[in-house]
Design an enzyme around this catalytic site. Structure first.
Site, PDB file in Angstrom:
ATOM      1  N   ARG A 137      -7.536   4.561   4.729  1.00 21.11           N
ATOM      2  CA  ARG A 137      -7.270   3.718   4.161  1.00 21.11           C
ATOM      3  C   ARG A 137      -6.401   4.157   3.223  1.00 21.11           C
ATOM      4  O   ARG A 137      -6.522   4.686   2.415  1.00 21.11           O
ATOM      5  CB  ARG A 137      -7.857   2.405   4.042  1.00 21.11           C
ATOM      6  CG  ARG A 137      -8.273   2.107   5.387  1.00 21.11           C
ATOM      7  CD  ARG A 137      -9.417   0.804   5.296  1.00 21.11           C
ATOM      8  NE  ARG A 137      -9.579  -0.067   4.558  1.00 21.11           N
ATOM      9  CZ  ARG A 137     -10.448  -0.657   3.849  1.00 21.11           C
ATOM     10  NH1 ARG A 137     -11.592  -0.679   4.696  1.00 21.11           N
ATOM     11  NH2 ARG A 137     -10.248  -1.160   2.719  1.00 21.11           N
ATOM     12  N   ARG A 142     -14.938 -13.380  -2.614  1.00 20.71           N
ATOM     13  CA  ARG A 142     -14.986 -12.181  -3.627  1.00 20.71           C
ATOM     14  C   ARG A 142     -14.488 -12.819  -4.779  1.00 20.71           C
ATOM     15  O   ARG A 142     -14.822 -12.233  -6.039  1.00 20.71           O
ATOM     16  CB  ARG A 142     -13.632 -11.397  -2.915  1.00 20.71           C
ATOM     17  CG  ARG A 142     -14.040 -10.293  -2.629  1.00 20.71           C
ATOM     18  CD  ARG A 142     -12.676  -9.423  -2.012  1.00 20.71           C
ATOM     19  NE  ARG A 142     -12.917  -8.077  -1.506  1.00 20.71           N
ATOM     20  CZ  ARG A 142     -13.127  -7.419  -0.777  1.00 20.71           C
ATOM     21  NH1 ARG A 142     -13.019  -7.789   0.209  1.00 20.71           N
ATOM     22  NH2 ARG A 142     -13.152  -6.653  -0.304  1.00 20.71           N
ATOM     23  N   LYS A 195     -21.414  -3.181   2.453  1.00 24.21           N
ATOM     24  CA  LYS A 195     -20.998  -3.877   3.661  1.00 24.21           C
ATOM     25  C   LYS A 195     -21.040  -3.768   4.841  1.00 24.21           C
ATOM     26  O   LYS A 195     -22.077  -4.606   5.976  1.00 24.21           O
ATOM     27  CB  LYS A 195     -20.258  -5.167   2.765  1.00 24.21           C
ATOM     28  CG  LYS A 195     -20.034  -4.884   1.171  1.00 24.21           C
ATOM     29  CD  LYS A 195     -19.460  -6.098   0.036  1.00 24.21           C
ATOM     30  CE  LYS A 195     -17.682  -5.591   1.028  1.00 24.21           C
ATOM     31  NZ  LYS A 195     -17.961  -4.436   0.041  1.00 24.21           N
ATOM     32  N   ARG A 210     -10.101  -1.277  -7.498  1.00 21.58           N
ATOM     33  CA  ARG A 210     -10.288  -2.220  -6.796  1.00 21.58           C
ATOM     34  C   ARG A 210     -12.246  -2.337  -6.893  1.00 21.58           C
ATOM     35  O   ARG A 210     -12.437  -2.921  -7.481  1.00 21.58           O
ATOM     36  CB  ARG A 210     -10.959  -1.638  -5.709  1.00 21.58           C
ATOM     37  CG  ARG A 210      -9.535  -1.763  -4.307  1.00 21.58           C
ATOM     38  CD  ARG A 210      -9.139  -1.146  -3.160  1.00 21.58           C
ATOM     39  NE  ARG A 210     -10.437  -1.649  -2.461  1.00 21.58           N
ATOM     40  CZ  ARG A 210     -11.158  -1.566  -1.846  1.00 21.58           C
ATOM     41  NH1 ARG A 210     -10.756  -0.049  -1.240  1.00 21.58           N
ATOM     42  NH2 ARG A 210     -11.994  -1.808  -0.420  1.00 21.58           N
ATOM     43  N   ARG A 228     -14.417   8.190   3.787  1.00 18.15           N
ATOM     44  CA  ARG A 228     -14.375   7.161   4.807  1.00 18.15           C
ATOM     45  C   ARG A 228     -13.106   7.366   5.361  1.00 18.15           C
ATOM     46  O   ARG A 228     -11.697   7.412   5.069  1.00 18.15           O
ATOM     47  CB  ARG A 228     -14.123   5.468   4.052  1.00 18.15           C
ATOM     48  CG  ARG A 228     -13.565   4.871   4.827  1.00 18.15           C
ATOM     49  CD  ARG A 228     -14.305   2.925   4.740  1.00 18.15           C
ATOM     50  NE  ARG A 228     -13.825   2.538   3.715  1.00 18.15           N
ATOM     51  CZ  ARG A 228     -13.760   1.901   3.348  1.00 18.15           C
ATOM     52  NH1 ARG A 228     -14.805   0.658   3.262  1.00 18.15           N
ATOM     53  NH2 ARG A 228     -12.880   0.597   2.228  1.00 18.15           N
TER      54      ARG A 228
HETATM   55  P1  ADP Z   1     -17.387  -1.569   2.448  1.00 21.43           P
HETATM   56  O1  ADP Z   1     -17.088  -2.576   4.161  1.00 21.43           O
HETATM   57  O2  ADP Z   1     -18.469  -2.317   1.435  1.00 21.43           O
HETATM   58  O3  ADP Z   1     -15.981  -1.308   1.696  1.00 21.43           O
HETATM   59  P2  ADP Z   1     -18.288   0.823   4.873  1.00 21.43           P
HETATM   60  O4  ADP Z   1     -19.166  -0.194   5.380  1.00 21.43           O
HETATM   61  O5  ADP Z   1     -17.120   0.348   4.826  1.00 21.43           O
HETATM   62  O6  ADP Z   1     -18.728  -0.124   2.640  1.00 21.43           O
HETATM   63  O7  ADP Z   1     -18.703   1.925   3.937  1.00 21.43           O
HETATM   64  C1  ADP Z   1     -18.194   3.083   2.874  1.00 21.43           C
HETATM   65  C2  ADP Z   1     -17.892   4.062   3.615  1.00 21.43           C
HETATM   66  O8  ADP Z   1     -19.896   5.125   3.215  1.00 21.43           O
HETATM   67  C3  ADP Z   1     -18.057   4.527   5.072  1.00 21.43           C
HETATM   68  O9  ADP Z   1     -17.809   6.133   5.286  1.00 21.43           O
HETATM   69  C4  ADP Z   1     -19.162   4.670   5.523  1.00 21.43           C
HETATM   70  O10 ADP Z   1     -19.428   5.495   6.903  1.00 21.43           O
HETATM   71  C5  ADP Z   1     -19.812   5.364   4.377  1.00 21.43           C
HETATM   72  N1  ADP Z   1     -21.720   4.380   4.587  1.00 21.43           N
HETATM   73  C6  ADP Z   1     -21.853   3.526   4.583  1.00 21.43           C
HETATM   74  N2  ADP Z   1     -23.198   3.621   4.284  1.00 21.43           N
HETATM   75  C7  ADP Z   1     -23.342   4.153   3.782  1.00 21.43           C
HETATM   76  C8  ADP Z   1     -24.822   5.049   3.120  1.00 21.43           C
HETATM   77  N3  ADP Z   1     -26.205   3.916   3.249  1.00 21.43           N
HETATM   78  N4  ADP Z   1     -25.186   6.071   3.252  1.00 21.43           N
HETATM   79  C9  ADP Z   1     -24.158   7.035   2.668  1.00 21.43           C
HETATM   80  N5  ADP Z   1     -22.318   6.047   3.407  1.00 21.43           N
HETATM   81  C10 ADP Z   1     -22.070   5.286   3.944  1.00 21.43           C
HETATM   82  P1  AMP Z   2     -12.090  -5.071   2.482  1.00 20.65           P
HETATM   83  O1  AMP Z   2     -11.536  -4.778   3.817  1.00 20.65           O
HETATM   84  O2  AMP Z   2     -13.354  -6.297   2.261  1.00 20.65           O
HETATM   85  O3  AMP Z   2     -12.608  -3.695   1.232  1.00 20.65           O
HETATM   86  O4  AMP Z   2     -10.931  -5.363   1.981  1.00 20.65           O
HETATM   87  C1  AMP Z   2      -9.810  -4.679   1.822  1.00 20.65           C
HETATM   88  C2  AMP Z   2      -8.754  -5.575   0.776  1.00 20.65           C
HETATM   89  O5  AMP Z   2      -8.351  -6.860   1.570  1.00 20.65           O
HETATM   90  C3  AMP Z   2      -9.286  -5.860  -0.679  1.00 20.65           C
HETATM   91  O6  AMP Z   2      -8.693  -4.955  -1.446  1.00 20.65           O
HETATM   92  C4  AMP Z   2      -8.396  -7.117  -0.809  1.00 20.65           C
HETATM   93  O7  AMP Z   2      -7.126  -6.950  -0.893  1.00 20.65           O
HETATM   94  C5  AMP Z   2      -8.004  -7.666  -0.209  1.00 20.65           C
HETATM   95  N1  AMP Z   2      -9.198  -8.597   0.905  1.00 20.65           N
HETATM   96  C6  AMP Z   2      -9.966  -8.608   2.267  1.00 20.65           C
HETATM   97  N2  AMP Z   2     -10.737 -10.445   1.601  1.00 20.65           N
HETATM   98  C7  AMP Z   2     -10.739 -10.962   0.275  1.00 20.65           C
HETATM   99  C8  AMP Z   2     -10.900 -11.796  -0.105  1.00 20.65           C
HETATM  100  N3  AMP Z   2     -12.100 -12.521  -0.145  1.00 20.65           N
HETATM  101  N4  AMP Z   2      -9.954 -12.279  -1.291  1.00 20.65           N
HETATM  102  C9  AMP Z   2      -8.733 -11.769  -1.843  1.00 20.65           C
HETATM  103  N5  AMP Z   2      -8.938 -10.949  -1.260  1.00 20.65           N
HETATM  104  C10 AMP Z   2      -9.289 -10.034   0.316  1.00 20.65           C
END
Ligand code: ADP
Ligand code: AMP
Length: 214
Positions: A160, A88, A13, A171, A127
């Site tokens: 992280r 969420r 995302k 999660r 990541r």
């Molecule tokens: P989210 O925001 O949904 O938690 P991220 O955008 O941070 O996810 O992506 C999670 C991990 O996967 C990151 O390390 C990112 O670089 C990698 N990633 C994102 N999109 C892809 C893809 N299409 N293919 C492979 N790896 C990806």
């Molecule tokens: P993210 O960076 O989007 O993966 O969010 C990391 C963490 O932040 C999540 O696992 C939740 O603990 C918290 N968080 C982020 N956005 C929300 C939301 N809209 N509602 C509740 N918790 C959230």
């Protein structure tokens, strides 16, 4: 254009939201980033949020909804925004809808990036996030030029706390129970667009651009 990013943690995302933000010149609003900035700055909100985040749980709606509504009322959001990580829960989505309705507005697209759980655990373990600017990398898929160092600002990259395998599992459970129902919620509103997030990130982005318009 008002866009919501849906999908499991680690589905990509944030990666896609950043690309959409650049191409369409829209602010990227990530509640996770806002919480992490609060944790870094040692605020009261940060202290409260950290306990939930480290446990792989959601931060309660009471701490999340007003924060988000306040953020999207800012000047830079007046022509639209991309919400990444919000809503969420169904109550969060209902609060957002109510606030938008009151201004005669609505969400234009809910972009669901679909990735099966098996792929997620691998992705999250790889990541790496910058401690300073929040840029994200992947040790295999998106490696930084210099191992452990952010290309953009030169700060350290870390795994992280909530990306450790045991927390990722929690999660994912929370995602299926509380967040996945939003897919039907936005489907019923006719704004849901689904994408195959297992493809290369440039291909996922190309598919999204086809829907949003070039
Ligand atoms: P989210 O925001 O949904 O938690 P991220 O955008 O941070 O996810 O992506 C999670 C991990 O996967 C990151 O390390 C990112 O670089 C990698 N990633 C994102 N999109 C892809 C893809 N299409 N293919 C492979 N790896 C990806
Ligand atoms: P993210 O960076 O989007 O993966 O969010 C990391 C963490 O932040 C999540 O696992 C939740 O603990 C918290 N968080 C982020 N956005 C929300 C939301 N809209 N509602 C509740 N918790 C959230």
């Amino acid at each position: 254009m008002k866009i919501i990013m849906l999908g499991a943690p680690g589905a990509g995302k944030g990666t896609q939201a950043k690309m959409i933000s650049e191409k369409y010149d829209l602010p990227h609003v990530s509640t996770g980033d806002i919480f992490r900035a609060n944790i870094k700055n040692g605020t009261e909100l940060g202290k409260k949020a950290k306990a939930f985040m480290d446990a792989g749980q959601l931060v309660p709606d009471e701490l999340t909804v007003d924060l988000l509504l306040d953020r999207i009322s800012k000047e830079d959001c007046k022509n639209g925004y991309i919400l990444d990580g919000f809503p969420r829960t169904i109550p969060q989505a209902e609060c957002l809808e109510k606030a938008l309705n009151a201004r005669g507005e609505a969400i234009d697209f809910a972009i669901d990036v679909e990735v099966p759980d098996e792929n997620i655990v691998k992705r999250m373990g790889g990541r790496r996030a910058c401690v300073s600017c929040g840029a994200t990398y992947h040790v295999v898929n998106v490696p930084p030029k210099k191992e452990g160092i952010c290309d953009k600002c030169g700060s350290d990259l870390i795994l992280r706390d909530d990306d450790k395998p045991e927390t990722v599992q929690k999660r994912l459970e929370v995602y299926h129970a509380q967040t996945k129902p939003l897919i039907d919620f936005y489907g019923a509103k006719g704004v849901l667009k689904e994408f195959d997030g297992t493809q290369e990130m440039s291909k996922v982005f190309a598919d999204i651009v086809q829907v949003l318009g070039a």
